[in-house]
Write an enzyme that holds these catalytic residues in place. Structure first.
Site, PDB file in Angstrom:
ATOM      1  N   ASP A   9       0.954  -1.248   0.351  1.00  0.00           N
ATOM      2  CA  ASP A   9       0.277   0.015  -0.115  1.00  0.00           C
ATOM      3  C   ASP A   9       1.333   1.067   0.098  1.00  0.00           C
ATOM      4  OD1 ASP A   9      -2.584   1.610   0.532  1.00  0.00           O
ATOM      5  OD2 ASP A   9      -1.448   1.907   2.606  1.00  0.00           O
ATOM      6  N   ASP A  11       0.174   4.941   1.128  1.00  0.00           N
ATOM      7  CA  ASP A  11      -0.459   6.420   2.194  1.00  0.00           C
ATOM      8  C   ASP A  11      -0.160   4.988   3.599  1.00  0.00           C
ATOM      9  OD1 ASP A  11      -0.771   8.796   0.727  1.00  0.00           O
ATOM     10  OD2 ASP A  11      -2.495   7.599   0.100  1.00  0.00           O
TER      11      ASP A  11
END
Length: 219
Positions: A9, A11
């Site tokens: 991922d 953020d």
């Protein structure tokens, strides 16, 4: 033989973008004359596609209004870029970890709620974009936890669920990884609490980059 793949991922996992996200969200809500959500409420939806995030933050509104708020958010974020006010620093040790995994033989990917443009700007700024062989964003996929992003990353990298590791800071990442049949590792420095990642079914939770490297193991 399938390739070993680590998908991150962005953020809350690779970079700490909370200040910019919260600022842009506050501006979006203020633009439509609504009180901005609390910071923790905003962080709780990071990782979802923007329309899905807006639906969670404002469940009583219609989908058209969620789309309108999404456009306001995008405009606010673009304004922050024009103001040179976007802050997305790498978390400690992450740049070195990405380079080490690449050198060790792992193929690397990203699956994120960011846009194509936002992800490319972020990874280019940090000088690591060339380390990734597959980049999947909300521009081309359903929102997490739907497994579409991760499944597409596997196809592009020539990987299988058995040779893929999904790493993220939210339950959405863990749910997506499990739905795709991958091994999942949560990180405890992001926007969901470690207990939430464990409850979602993460195979392990790392509290720093060194522990994350140990959980990933050899390719």
């Amino acid at each position: 033989m399938s390739n070993p793949l680590v998908v991150f991922d962005c953020d809350g996992t690779l970079v700490d973008s909370q200040h910019s996200i919260c600022t842009a969200m506050a501006r979006a809500f203020e633009d439509v004359k609504l009180a901005p959500p609390e910071r923790l409420a905003i962080l709780s939806v990071v990782g979802l596609s923007l329309p899905a995030a807006m639906a969670r933050l404002l469940p009583e509104a219609e989908s058209d209004f969620h789309d309108h708020l999404t456009e306001r958010y995008k405009q606010a974020f673009h304004a922050l870029r024009r103001e040179n006010a976007v802050s997305e620093p790498l978390y400690p040790g992450i740049g070195d970890l990405v380079r080490e995994l690449d050198a060790a033989g792992w193929l690397l990917g990203v699956a994120t709620g960011k846009s194509d443009r936002g992800l490319n700007l972020c990874l280019t700024h940090h000088g690591i974009i060339d380390r990734f062989v597959t980049l999947q964003t909300a521009d081309r996929h359903p929102s997490k936890p739907h497994p579409s992003m991760l499944l597409t990353a596997m196809v592009e990298a020539g990987a299988t669920p058995e040779t893929t590791v999904m790493i993220g800071d939210t339950s959405f990442d863990i749910d997506m990884g499990l739905a795709a049949g991958a091994r999942t590792i949560g990180v405890g420095w992001g926007y969901h609490l470690p207990d939430e990642l464990v409850a979602a079914g993460a195979h392990a939770v790392a509290m720093d980059s060194a522990a994350l490297r140990g959980h990933i193991g050899a390719p």
